[in-house]
Design a protein around this motif. Structure first.
Motif, short mmCIF file in Angstrom:
data_model
loop_
_atom_site.label_atom_id
_atom_site.label_comp_id
_atom_site.label_asym_id
_atom_site.label_seq_id
_atom_site.Cartn_x
_atom_site.Cartn_y
_atom_site.Cartn_z
N ARG A 109 40.17 26.73 33.25
CA ARG A 109 40.20 25.86 32.06
C ARG A 109 38.82 25.60 31.49
N ARG A 110 37.84 25.47 32.35
CA ARG A 110 36.50 25.16 31.84
C ARG A 110 35.86 26.33 31.12
N PHE A 111 36.44 27.53 31.27
CA PHE A 111 35.92 28.69 30.55
C PHE A 111 36.65 28.92 29.23
N ALA A 112 37.76 28.18 29.02
CA ALA A 112 38.59 28.42 27.83
C ALA A 112 37.81 28.16 26.54
N ASP A 113 36.99 27.13 26.53
CA ASP A 113 36.23 26.78 25.32
C ASP A 113 34.73 26.78 25.60
N HIS A 114 34.31 27.68 26.49
CA HIS A 114 32.89 27.72 26.84
C HIS A 114 32.06 28.27 25.67
N PRO A 115 31.08 27.50 25.21
CA PRO A 115 30.27 27.97 24.08
C PRO A 115 29.11 28.87 24.54
N GLY A 116 28.77 29.82 23.75
CA GLY A 116 27.59 30.63 24.01
C GLY A 116 27.74 31.59 25.17
N GLU A 117 26.57 32.04 25.64
CA GLU A 117 26.53 33.04 26.71
C GLU A 117 26.80 32.40 28.07
N LEU A 118 27.37 33.21 28.93
CA LEU A 118 27.58 32.77 30.31
C LEU A 118 26.31 32.96 31.12
N SER A 119 26.05 32.03 32.01
CA SER A 119 24.92 32.20 32.92
C SER A 119 25.26 33.27 33.95
N ARG A 120 24.26 33.72 34.69
CA ARG A 120 24.50 34.74 35.71
C ARG A 120 25.48 34.21 36.76
N ILE A 121 25.33 32.95 37.13
CA ILE A 121 26.22 32.34 38.12
C ILE A 121 27.65 32.29 37.58
N GLN A 122 27.79 31.95 36.31
CA GLN A 122 29.13 31.88 35.70
C GLN A 122 29.77 33.26 35.61
N GLN A 123 28.96 34.27 35.34
CA GLN A 123 29.48 35.63 35.29
C GLN A 123 29.99 36.06 36.67
N MET A 124 29.23 35.73 37.70
CA MET A 124 29.65 36.07 39.07
C MET A 124 30.93 35.32 39.43
N GLU A 125 31.01 34.07 38.99
CA GLU A 125 32.21 33.29 39.26
C GLU A 125 33.42 33.90 38.56
N MET A 126 33.25 34.36 37.34
CA MET A 126 34.36 34.95 36.61
C MET A 126 34.79 36.27 37.24
N GLN A 127 33.83 37.03 37.75
CA GLN A 127 34.17 38.26 38.44
C GLN A 127 35.00 37.97 39.69
N GLU A 128 34.64 36.89 40.40
CA GLU A 128 35.42 36.51 41.58
C GLU A 128 36.83 36.07 41.17
N LEU A 129 36.93 35.36 40.07
CA LEU A 129 38.25 34.95 39.58
C LEU A 129 39.08 36.18 39.18
N ALA A 130 38.43 37.19 38.65
CA ALA A 130 39.13 38.43 38.31
C ALA A 130 39.70 39.07 39.58
N HIS A 131 38.89 39.05 40.64
CA HIS A 131 39.34 39.60 41.93
C HIS A 131 40.54 38.81 42.45
N GLN A 132 40.47 37.48 42.38
CA GLN A 132 41.57 36.65 42.83
C GLN A 132 42.83 36.87 42.00
N GLN A 133 42.64 37.09 40.70
CA GLN A 133 43.80 37.34 39.83
C GLN A 133 44.47 38.65 40.17
N ARG A 134 43.67 39.66 40.49
CA ARG A 134 44.25 40.95 40.89
C ARG A 134 45.00 40.82 42.22
N ARG A 135 44.50 39.99 43.10
CA ARG A 135 45.18 39.80 44.39
C ARG A 135 46.54 39.12 44.21
#
Length: 219
Positions: A109-135
């Motif tokens: 939810r906190r990424f739904a309306d995230h403004p601007g660029e993602l930080s490196r930490i946020q990008q890594m978090e989203m990649q982990e969420l992608a992995h969890q979604q695939r699982r």
């Protein structure tokens, strides 16, 4: 023999399971009675002195008959119970998948309306969420693939028809809801770091799965 008799006796109060429990319990009672009778006959033979070949042969024949009866009469109901239990266990798998999807949707939810660029930490978090979604997607696919095979192992008797009906209706409901499509699309958006597009897909899948939990409860 005494040990076998004791162990068989322990099973009697535990035999009340599913729709085959009454026949299973009756079989266990009969087996226990026959073992008890054979043990008493043997003790009576020993009390009379050195047992002869005839009573020992009769005891051996009775034990052989008991062994065959156990495999035939106890093994079959136990197998029926096991086949039903394996189907019912898959309902719990879906409930756990739904819980994981709901948690993932909340984190997104906190990424739904995230403004601007993602930080490196946020990008890594989203990649982990992608992995969890695939699982979750893979778990749902495996669940749906396993159900027809498990259902084929359930006895063909009419008493299991309601279970077959519920399972088939559940499979159809999951496919009709196109949950796997939402999961696949959400994982793809997350892999592309598009949280705004992934969040509603994750939420949609979570809501659909939550609505289907009632069907799992009926299994």
């Amino acid at each position: 023999m005494a040990k076998y008799e004791a162990e068989l006796g322990k099973l009697l109060p535990q035999a009340m399971l599913f729709d085959v429990e009454q026949a299973f319990r009756h079989t266990l009672v009969e087996q226990h009675t026959r073992v008890e009778r054979a043990a008493k006959d043997f003790q009576a033979t020993l009390a009379g002195g050195q047992p002869g070949a005839k009573p020992l042969g009769a005891l051996a024949d009775e034990l052989e008959n008991l062994s065959q009866a156990e495999a035939r009469e106890v093994g079959q109901p136990a197998g029926q119970i096991a086949s039903v239990a394996r189907v019912l266990a898959r309902a719990d798998v879906f409930v756990k998948l739904a819980a994981r999807q709901a948690a993932l949707a909340r984190m997104l939810r906190r990424f739904a309306d995230h403004p601007g660029e993602l930080s490196r930490i946020q990008q890594m978090e989203m990649q982990e969420l992608a992995h969890q979604q695939r699982r979750v997607q893979e778990g749902l696919r495996d669940l749906l693939a396993s159900l027809p095979e498990l259902l084929a192992q359930v006895p063909s008797e009419a008493q299991y028809d309601p279970l077959r009906k519920d399972v088939n209706e559940f499979i159809k409901a999951v496919n009709d809801a196109q949950i796997e499509g939402d999961l696949a699309a959400g994982a793809e958006r997350l892999a592309g770091l598009d949280g705004k597009a992934a969040a509603p897909l994750a939420q949609s899948a979570a809501e659909k799965m939550d609505r289907l939990i009632a069907k799992c409860d009926s299994l």
